[in-house]
Structures are given as C-alpha cells and as structure tokens.
Design an enzyme around this catalytic site. Structure first.
Site, PDB file in Angstrom:
ATOM      1  N   PRO A  13      17.203  47.590  27.881  1.00 24.39           N
ATOM      2  CG  PRO A  13      17.263  45.444  27.009  1.00 24.39           C
ATOM      3  CD  PRO A  13      18.103  46.678  27.172  1.00 24.39           C
ATOM      4  CG  ASN A  14      12.355  44.910  29.497  1.00 23.53           C
ATOM      5  OD1 ASN A  14      11.314  45.213  28.914  1.00 23.53           O
ATOM      6  ND2 ASN A  14      13.101  43.891  29.131  1.00 23.53           N
ATOM      7  NE  ARG A  21      12.328  44.472  34.292  1.00 18.13           N
ATOM      8  CZ  ARG A  21      13.596  44.380  33.941  1.00 18.13           C
ATOM      9  NH1 ARG A  21      14.371  45.446  34.007  1.00 18.13           N
ATOM     10  NH2 ARG A  21      14.074  43.253  33.523  1.00 18.13           N
ATOM     11  CE1 TYR A  26      16.055  43.952  37.909  1.00 16.29           C
ATOM     12  CE2 TYR A  26      13.808  43.331  37.361  1.00 16.29           C
ATOM     13  CZ  TYR A  26      15.167  43.131  37.249  1.00 16.29           C
ATOM     14  OH  TYR A  26      15.649  42.112  36.468  1.00 16.29           O
ATOM     15  CG  ASN A  77      21.312  47.770  34.187  1.00 16.97           C
ATOM     16  OD1 ASN A  77      21.340  46.686  33.604  1.00 16.97           O
ATOM     17  ND2 ASN A  77      20.561  47.975  35.271  1.00 16.97           N
ATOM     18  CB  ALA A  80      17.736  40.645  29.117  1.00 19.05           C
ATOM     19  CG  HIS A  83      22.161  37.912  31.028  1.00  9.62           C
ATOM     20  ND1 HIS A  83      23.053  38.038  32.072  1.00  9.62           N
ATOM     21  CD2 HIS A  83      21.032  38.577  31.411  1.00  9.62           C
ATOM     22  CE1 HIS A  83      22.471  38.715  33.060  1.00  9.62           C
ATOM     23  NE2 HIS A  83      21.251  39.053  32.676  1.00  9.62           N
ATOM     24  CG  ASP A  90      32.104  42.006  18.968  1.00 10.10           C
ATOM     25  OD1 ASP A  90      32.757  41.495  19.906  1.00 10.10           O
ATOM     26  OD2 ASP A  90      31.747  41.363  17.959  1.00 10.10           O
ATOM     27  CD  GLU A 101      28.230  43.326  33.442  1.00 13.18           C
ATOM     28  OE1 GLU A 101      29.318  43.030  32.912  1.00 13.18           O
ATOM     29  OE2 GLU A 101      27.394  42.479  33.812  1.00 13.18           O
ATOM     30  CG  HIS A 103      23.728  43.806  36.460  1.00 16.50           C
ATOM     31  ND1 HIS A 103      23.033  43.821  35.282  1.00 16.50           N
ATOM     32  CD2 HIS A 103      24.980  43.399  36.158  1.00 16.50           C
ATOM     33  CE1 HIS A 103      23.828  43.416  34.307  1.00 16.50           C
ATOM     34  NE2 HIS A 103      25.020  43.162  34.812  1.00 16.50           N
ATOM     35  CB  SER A 105      18.645  42.241  40.704  1.00 14.31           C
ATOM     36  OG  SER A 105      19.051  41.841  39.397  1.00 14.31           O
ATOM     37  NE  ARG A 110      16.834  38.308  39.367  1.00 18.74           N
ATOM     38  CZ  ARG A 110      16.384  39.149  38.415  1.00 18.74           C
ATOM     39  NH1 ARG A 110      17.113  40.194  38.054  1.00 18.74           N
ATOM     40  NH2 ARG A 110      15.210  38.950  37.848  1.00 18.74           N
ATOM     41  NE  ARG A 114      17.267  37.183  35.793  1.00 20.95           N
ATOM     42  CZ  ARG A 114      16.519  37.800  34.887  1.00 20.95           C
ATOM     43  NH1 ARG A 114      17.037  38.749  34.133  1.00 20.95           N
ATOM     44  NH2 ARG A 114      15.245  37.489  34.711  1.00 20.95           N
TER      45      ARG A 114
HETATM   46  C1  DQA Z   1      19.397  43.785  35.402  1.00 17.33           C
HETATM   47  C2  DQA Z   1      19.564  42.260  35.532  1.00 17.33           C
HETATM   48  C3  DQA Z   1      19.279  41.589  34.211  1.00 17.33           C
HETATM   49  O1  DQA Z   1      19.436  40.178  34.333  1.00 17.33           O
HETATM   50  C4  DQA Z   1      17.872  41.871  33.766  1.00 17.33           C
HETATM   51  O2  DQA Z   1      17.620  41.290  32.507  1.00 17.33           O
HETATM   52  C5  DQA Z   1      17.554  43.330  33.753  1.00 17.33           C
HETATM   53  C6  DQA Z   1      18.040  44.155  34.873  1.00 17.33           C
HETATM   54  C7  DQA Z   1      19.564  44.496  36.768  1.00 17.33           C
HETATM   55  O3  DQA Z   1      19.774  45.715  36.752  1.00 17.33           O
HETATM   56  O4  DQA Z   1      19.464  43.867  37.818  1.00 17.33           O
HETATM   57  O5  DQA Z   1      16.866  43.829  32.878  1.00 17.33           O
HETATM   58  O6  DQA Z   1      20.407  44.276  34.533  1.00 17.33           O
END
Ligand code: DQA
Length: 146
Positions: A13-14, A21, A26, A77, A80, A83, A90, A101, A103, A105, A110, A114
C-alpha cells in the site's frame, strides 16, 4: 535464453505514490522508475522479474499463494502491512518460496510502530534504509545460494 531465477517483486500500500509521497523520506523517484531500475539489475543477474503493486492485503496474499512453482524468490515491501498484517505473515509461512523483506526508509530510525515487523520472522531477512538499493541488494542475495 534461460533465466537463472524468476523473482517476484511485490510493493504494498501507498507505494504507487512514490515520487509524490513524503519525498523527504521516500525520495523523488516513482514506482515506474523503480521497476526500470530493477529490470536492469535483474537482467544483469540473468533473472526474470515480475513486478506487482497493490494497496489491498487480500491481493498481496493471493500473489504469495500463487508463487510456488512460478517464482524462486519474492522481494516484498509490504508497506504499513509490515507492522500489523498477521494475514500476510501467515501467507508467507504457507509457501516454500523464500521472501526478503525490504524497505526504502530505515524503519528502525522512525516512529516506534515501524520498528516491529510481524512478517520478519517468516522471511529469510530484512533490508531497510537504502532507498531503491534495498530492492537491488535483495536481488543480489537471491543471486547467491539461499
Ligand atoms: C516502508 C516503511 C513502512 O513503515 C511504511 O508504512 C511504508 C514504506 C518503506 O519502504 O520504507 O509504506 O515500507
């Protein structure tokens, strides 16, 4: 030409908002830029890359479920969902495909919420804080025997 591995990159998401954003966190580059850069890295490693983004937990879970037999690794990635999504955790545990995994950032530098990843225990490892290089490093890991 045969590929050494097929790797699925999933952005949650996002991450479709990259470039717009919170650019201070980012960066200014977009999801399309990320795809182009990763396709270049993948071709250097003789990997086939599939690139997928969804804002929906269920769609991400479906992709993970469909991955056995299609992919030798997943770079995830989960945004959110990282978390708090026990459902994605699962799903990863339900398949025998290794997941890294990533990220953009440094999640450990942070907000407190997170710092916890509920998916980390079922991945082979976490790479956090290196911008788009986090994904490229994950591809490098898959070029080793993992
Ligand atoms: C993220 C870090 C997450 O905490 C955040 O919710 C994101 C981006 C990152 O790539 O730094 O959406 O996964």
């Amino acid at each position: 030409m045969g590929f050494k591995k097929s790797i699925l990159v999933i952005n949650g998401p996002n991450l479709n908002r990259l470039g717009k954003r919170e650019p201070g966190i980012y960066g200014a580059k977009t999801l399309d830029d990320l795809q182009l850069e990763l396709e270049r890295t993948a071709s250097e490693l003789s990997f086939h890359l599939s690139f997928y983004q969804s804002n929906s937990e269920g769609d991400i879970i479906d992709r993970i479920h469909e991955s056995p037999g299609k992919f030798e690794g997943i770079v995830l990635n989960a945004g959110a969902y990282t978390h708090y999504s026990y459902a994605i955790r699962d799903a990863i545990a339900s398949v025998d495909v290794p997941v890294i995994e990533v990220h953009i950032s440094n999640v450990h530098a942070r907000e407190e919420f997170r710092r916890e990843s509920v998916i980390a225990p079922v991945t082979i490892g976490q790479i956090s804080g290196f911008g788009f290089a986090s994904y490229k490093l994950a591809l490098q890991v898959f070029s080793q025997e993992v």
